[in-house]
Design an enzyme around this catalytic site. Structure first.
Site, PDB file in Angstrom:
ATOM      1  N   GLY A   1       0.774  -1.235   0.000  1.00  0.00           N
ATOM      2  CA  GLY A   1       0.000   0.000   0.000  1.00  0.00           C
ATOM      3  C   GLY A   1       0.805   1.284   0.000  1.00  0.00           C
ATOM      4  N   ASP A   2       2.136   1.209   0.197  1.00  0.00           N
ATOM      5  CA  ASP A   2       2.931   2.446   0.241  1.00  0.00           C
ATOM      6  C   ASP A   2       4.364   2.164  -0.224  1.00  0.00           C
ATOM      7  OD1 ASP A   2       3.630   5.069   0.627  1.00  0.00           O
ATOM      8  OD2 ASP A   2       3.833   4.920   2.807  1.00  0.00           O
ATOM      9  N   THR A   3       4.486   1.663  -1.449  1.00  0.00           N
ATOM     10  CA  THR A   3       5.797   1.257  -1.962  1.00  0.00           C
ATOM     11  C   THR A   3       6.534   2.442  -2.580  1.00  0.00           C
ATOM     12  OG1 THR A   3       4.659   0.539  -3.993  1.00  0.00           O
ATOM     13  CG2 THR A   3       5.194  -1.156  -2.365  1.00  0.00           C
TER      14      THR A   3
END
Length: 252
Positions: free
Chosen positions: A111-113
């Site tokens: 979700g937050d790469t």
């Protein structure tokens, strides 16, 4: 005093630097795409009676599917010429991507790469080993192609050759998980949506947290230029670049 209970979280230290600090080579980015796809595929095996606590993608601020929230926040761009580009991207998302979402492969994603959450260590000749991921606080049930698109979008922000990023990451990703036709057809717009949401939310949050300007506007430094360039090039030309690079696997 009576006894007290505390929650303690132990973490393993990962040596290295973030990808934002060490953009690396196209081969490094191939391994970024491969690692993130492998991570998402591994998360398919996650078993817990509490998985329902994960964010629901329909309500999650940073999910690419939450286009209504992006529209509500768009007012903060009032007067900025980029606002019309962002509006056009949102409309194209509604027309060309939303009808396909039901066919996208889904599961638990990081979700937050972004490039500050990807750890690399040097191995010589300017190359790096992609050694780990940070910050799993945004885990959610969502579409895998959203994860790929966000990875490409955020990595472009930190790379001196942003147009080369997509093909390298896509090649690594598809060595683990192959996109279906609808996902490939949607990738260009999803990358643009990722850039748009970071630009819009950064400006929106700045009104609430003006003291955090440097962090909140980090995307604006390169994001405005990259979004404008991708939009001007158009879907066919950008896709031709990414997919041609991805088909030349020996380059990575």
């Amino acid at each position: 005093m009576g006894s007290q209970t505390y929650c303690v979280r132990l973490m393993t230290y990962l040596p290295g630097k973030t990808l934002a600090e060490s953009p690396g080579t196209m081969q490094d980015l191939y391994h970024v795409g491969r690692l993130i796809a492998f991570m998402d595929k591994t998360l398919q095996k996650l078993e817990s009676p509490n998985l329902d606590v994960l964010h629901n993608n329909c309500d999650e601020e940073w999910s690419s599917s939450n286009i209504n929230l992006k529209e509500r926040c768009l007012l903060v761009m009032d007067g900025d010429p980029l606002q019309e580009v962002i509006k056009a991207v949102i409309e194209q998302f509604k027309s060309h991507v939303q009808p396909k979402i039901s066919s996208f492969q889904k599961g638990i994603i990081h979700g937050d790469t972004n490039a500050t959450n990807i750890i690399v260590t040097p191995v010589g000749n300017g190359r790096h080993e992609v050694s780990g991921m940070l910050d799993f606080s945004s885990l959610m049930n969502d579409c895998y192609v959203f994860e790929l698109a966000i990875t490409i979008a955020y990595t472009m922000l930190e790379n001196p050759s942003p147009l080369d990023v997509g093909g390298a990451i896509l090649t690594g990703w598809e060595s683990i998980m192959v996109l279906n036709e609808d996902e490939r057809e949607s990738l260009y717009l999803l990358v643009l949506v990722g850039l748009c949401q970071s630009l819009v939310y950064g400006r929106y949050d700045l009104k609430k947290y003006p003291d955090n300007k440097n962090y909140l506007l980090v995307t604006a430094k390169n994001g405005t230029r990259i979004l404008t360039k991708l939009w001007e090039m158009g879907k066919k030309e950008v896709e031709r670049k990414w997919f041609t690079d991805a088909s030349t696997k020996n380059a990575f």
